[in-house]
Motif scaffolding. Structure first.
Motif, mmCIF file in Angstrom:
data_model
loop_
_atom_site.group_PDB
_atom_site.id
_atom_site.type_symbol
_atom_site.label_atom_id
_atom_site.label_comp_id
_atom_site.label_asym_id
_atom_site.label_seq_id
_atom_site.Cartn_x
_atom_site.Cartn_y
_atom_site.Cartn_z
ATOM 1 N N HIS A 155 0.849 -1.198 0.000
ATOM 2 C CA HIS A 155 0.000 0.000 0.000
ATOM 3 C C HIS A 155 0.875 1.235 0.000
ATOM 4 O O HIS A 155 2.039 1.209 0.413
ATOM 5 N N CYS A 156 0.302 2.301 -0.499
ATOM 6 C CA CYS A 156 0.983 3.587 -0.601
ATOM 7 C C CYS A 156 -0.022 4.649 -0.191
ATOM 8 O O CYS A 156 -1.002 4.899 -0.904
ATOM 9 N N LEU A 157 0.162 5.235 0.986
ATOM 10 C CA LEU A 157 -0.784 6.181 1.562
ATOM 11 C C LEU A 157 -0.266 7.594 1.367
ATOM 12 O O LEU A 157 0.846 7.916 1.797
ATOM 13 N N SER A 158 -1.046 8.432 0.719
ATOM 14 C CA SER A 158 -0.583 9.776 0.383
ATOM 15 C C SER A 158 -0.858 10.764 1.509
ATOM 16 O O SER A 158 -1.927 10.742 2.133
ATOM 17 N N THR A 159 0.112 11.668 1.760
ATOM 18 C CA THR A 159 -0.102 12.722 2.748
ATOM 19 C C THR A 159 -1.204 13.680 2.300
ATOM 20 O O THR A 159 -1.837 14.342 3.124
ATOM 21 N N SER A 160 -1.463 13.736 1.005
ATOM 22 C CA SER A 160 -2.512 14.618 0.493
ATOM 23 C C SER A 160 -3.864 13.914 0.398
ATOM 24 O O SER A 160 -4.828 14.470 -0.097
ATOM 25 N N GLY A 161 -3.924 12.676 0.879
ATOM 26 C CA GLY A 161 -5.168 11.905 0.849
ATOM 27 C C GLY A 161 -5.176 10.903 -0.282
ATOM 28 O O GLY A 161 -4.598 11.127 -1.350
ATOM 29 N N VAL A 220 9.825 1.863 0.565
ATOM 30 C CA VAL A 220 10.598 2.774 -0.274
ATOM 31 C C VAL A 220 9.826 4.086 -0.364
ATOM 32 O O VAL A 220 8.610 4.085 -0.577
ATOM 33 N N ARG A 221 10.527 5.187 -0.157
ATOM 34 C CA ARG A 221 9.856 6.494 -0.118
ATOM 35 C C ARG A 221 9.576 7.001 -1.525
ATOM 36 O O ARG A 221 10.367 6.802 -2.444
ATOM 37 N N GLY A 222 8.443 7.668 -1.678
ATOM 38 C CA GLY A 222 8.060 8.263 -2.948
ATOM 39 C C GLY A 222 6.642 8.792 -2.882
ATOM 40 O O GLY A 222 5.936 8.615 -1.888
ATOM 41 N N SER A 223 6.202 9.437 -3.919
ATOM 42 C CA SER A 223 4.853 9.991 -3.955
ATOM 43 C C SER A 223 3.814 8.884 -4.051
ATOM 44 O O SER A 223 3.962 7.958 -4.846
ATOM 45 N N CYS A 224 2.781 8.981 -3.248
ATOM 46 C CA CYS A 224 1.704 7.992 -3.286
ATOM 47 C C CYS A 224 0.449 8.547 -3.949
ATOM 48 O O CYS A 224 -0.616 7.937 -3.887
ATOM 49 N N SER A 225 0.566 9.704 -4.608
ATOM 50 C CA SER A 225 -0.602 10.304 -5.252
ATOM 51 C C SER A 225 -0.808 9.793 -6.665
ATOM 52 O O SER A 225 -1.834 10.030 -7.286
ATOM 53 N N ARG A 226 0.186 9.031 -7.177
ATOM 54 C CA ARG A 226 0.064 8.511 -8.535
ATOM 55 C C ARG A 226 -0.857 7.298 -8.557
ATOM 56 O O ARG A 226 -1.212 6.745 -7.530
ATOM 57 N N SER A 227 -1.235 6.868 -9.733
ATOM 58 C CA SER A 227 -2.160 5.753 -9.905
ATOM 59 C C SER A 227 -1.476 4.426 -9.623
ATOM 60 O O SER A 227 -0.278 4.250 -9.863
ATOM 61 N N ALA A 228 -2.262 3.468 -9.128
ATOM 62 C CA ALA A 228 -1.746 2.123 -8.886
ATOM 63 C C ALA A 228 -1.369 1.435 -10.189
ATOM 64 O O ALA A 228 -0.645 0.439 -10.183
ATOM 65 N N LYS A 229 -1.869 1.929 -11.314
ATOM 66 C CA LYS A 229 -1.584 1.288 -12.599
ATOM 67 C C LYS A 229 -0.209 1.679 -13.150
ATOM 68 O O LYS A 229 0.191 1.216 -14.208
ATOM 69 N N SER A 230 0.503 2.565 -12.406
ATOM 70 C CA SER A 230 1.844 2.935 -12.843
ATOM 71 C C SER A 230 2.715 1.689 -12.943
ATOM 72 O O SER A 230 2.647 0.803 -12.105
ATOM 73 N N MET A 231 3.541 1.634 -13.958
ATOM 74 C CA MET A 231 4.366 0.456 -14.163
ATOM 75 C C MET A 231 5.555 0.415 -13.197
ATOM 76 O O MET A 231 6.143 -0.614 -12.957
ATOM 77 N N SER A 232 5.932 1.566 -12.636
ATOM 78 C CA SER A 232 7.056 1.582 -11.716
ATOM 79 C C SER A 232 6.781 2.588 -10.609
ATOM 80 O O SER A 232 5.893 3.436 -10.733
ATOM 81 N N PHE A 233 7.523 2.483 -9.549
ATOM 82 C CA PHE A 233 7.372 3.405 -8.420
ATOM 83 C C PHE A 233 8.614 4.257 -8.361
ATOM 84 O O PHE A 233 9.684 3.806 -8.002
ATOM 85 N N LEU A 234 8.449 5.520 -8.746
ATOM 86 C CA LEU A 234 9.585 6.439 -8.821
ATOM 87 C C LEU A 234 9.414 7.554 -7.805
ATOM 88 O O LEU A 234 8.299 7.969 -7.502
#
Length: 389
Positions: free
Chosen positions: A188-194, A374-388
């Motif tokens: 899971h990836c929980l965004s600080t912006s919701g 791993v730290r990164g933005s969690c506001s992107r879509s789950a369908k992203s092919m990679s986590f940058l």
């Protein structure tokens, strides 16, 4: 009525005692045939640490499928949603009927005194796979007809139920693995912006930059635990003994036992400038006000230093807890500490809650019995092919 965040501030939700009462057998439905290769199911999340107090996924259940909002909880195993059977303390939502007389009763209690009582049933879950197809496995879950939230059950539950993603055999993740649909991997990836995203399976797990720690057997139950950790403030040891830690997305805030909690509070107070004044606030036990109201944690984070957890079970395995991972700014414009006294809350373990897991992909890999982040933005879509980053 207290908001969800304030309500969860009393005791960490998610840690549970589960009692199954077999009266007969669970109603049988045809299971989805096992697949030769597993996939990854991905979901967008809604919610936030404050003021919502939880993150939740929309799960489509039944035939025809109907949407249900379920609180994402890695600290418990059983998924349940409100049913009419008859209903004593109803959550909003379901019109689903609980079958009788063939049933297996359950009663589940959480450490924040919330509870759910009902029967186990099976039904189809519509899971969106990353290849744009859907799969509809038949899964077992709880049909709850008596839910209690808050003191004497006085509060209304904020969601339709709970998504149990723990390590037990009844969890959805274990059932999906058994049916060959996904691997026993959760992230899971929980965004600080919701919002944020959730996934079952290993397709979205990054191949590099992840800090991995071997899972430890928790002394207090079947929880996701990276074992013991040494606590540091601004890279200086706080002088407290190593503490057992569990990851629990069902807990809004982070809870440390009394000794490390008091050490954190003392260290924080010792480093603050005179521009911050401690103030009584109903949101959380420890809050400060500034010369003017804060709009976000990023307005005030420079006043605070990072905490660090160094885990014994991993090589150079350190989790940095940035100020935004332990502070909230509330509706009064005050900044409050989102780490609470777990001893006062009668917890037997130290809980890493949602606030500390924000803007990090957290991976629970039951296949390799390891936890990663791993730290990164969690506001992107789950369908992203990679986590940058």
């Amino acid at each position: 009525m207290a908001d969800a965040a304030a309500r969860r501030a009393q005791v960490a939700g998610g840690l549970l005692i589960l009692i199954l009462l077999p009266l007969a057998h669970t109603p049988s439905h045809a299971a989805t045939p096992a697949r030769s290769s597993s996939s990854t199911a991905a979901f967008q999340l809604q919610g936030d640490v404050y003021p919502t107090g939880h993150y939740y996924a929309t799960m489509n259940i039944g035939n025809p499928a109907k949407p249900y909002f379920l609180d994402v909880d890695t600290g418990s195993d059983l998924t349940w949603l409100q049913c009419d059977a008859p209903c004593q303390s109803c959550n909003k939502g379901s019109n689903q009927k609980c079958p009788s007389p063939q049933q297996c009763d359950y009663r589940i209690k959480y450490t924040d005194s919330a509870s759910s009582t009902g029967v186990l049933i099976t039904d189809n879950f519509t899971l969106p796979l990353r290849n744009s197809s859907n799969v509809r496995p038949s899964l077992t879950f709880g049909c709850g007809y008596d839910q209690q939230v808050g003191k004497n059950g006085a509060l209304q539950a904020a969601t339709d139920g709970l998504l149990g993603l723990g390590r037990g055999s009844i969890s959805l993740l274990s059932q999906l693995k058994k049916q060959g649909i996904t691997k026993n991997v959760l992230g899971h990836c929980l965004s600080t912006s919701g919002g944020g995203f959730l996934f079952f399976g290993d397709d979205l797990v990054p191949t590099s930059r992840v800090t991995w720690v071997s899972m430890a057997r928790s002394t207090s139950g079947n929880y996701y635990s990276p074992g013991s950790a040494t606590l540091y403030f601004d890279r200086r040891s706080l002088g407290v003994k190593p503490m057992e830690v569990v990851f629990d997305s069902g807990s809004t805030y982070t809870y440390f036992a009394s000794q490390p909690y008091q050490a954190v509070v003392s260290a924080l107070k010792g480093g603050l400038s005179k521009s911050l004044q401690q103030v009584s606030d109903p949101s959380l036990p420890l809050c400060w006000k500034g010369q003017k109201a804060f709009k976000s944690v990023f307005d005030v984070k420079k006043e605070f230093k990072s905490l660090f957890l160094s885990f014994a079970n991993g090589k150079n395995a350190v989790m940095e807890i940035l100020p935004e991972n332990y502070l909230i700014v509330n509706k009064n414009g005050n900044v409050c500490l989102g780490i609470l006294d777990g001893t006062a809350a009668k917890l037997s373990v130290n809980v890493i809650g949602d606030i500390t897991m924000q803007d990090q992909m957290v991976i629970y890999d039951n296949e390799k019995t390891q936890l990663g982040w791993v730290r990164g933005s969690c506001s992107r879509s789950a369908k992203s092919m990679s986590f940058l980053p």
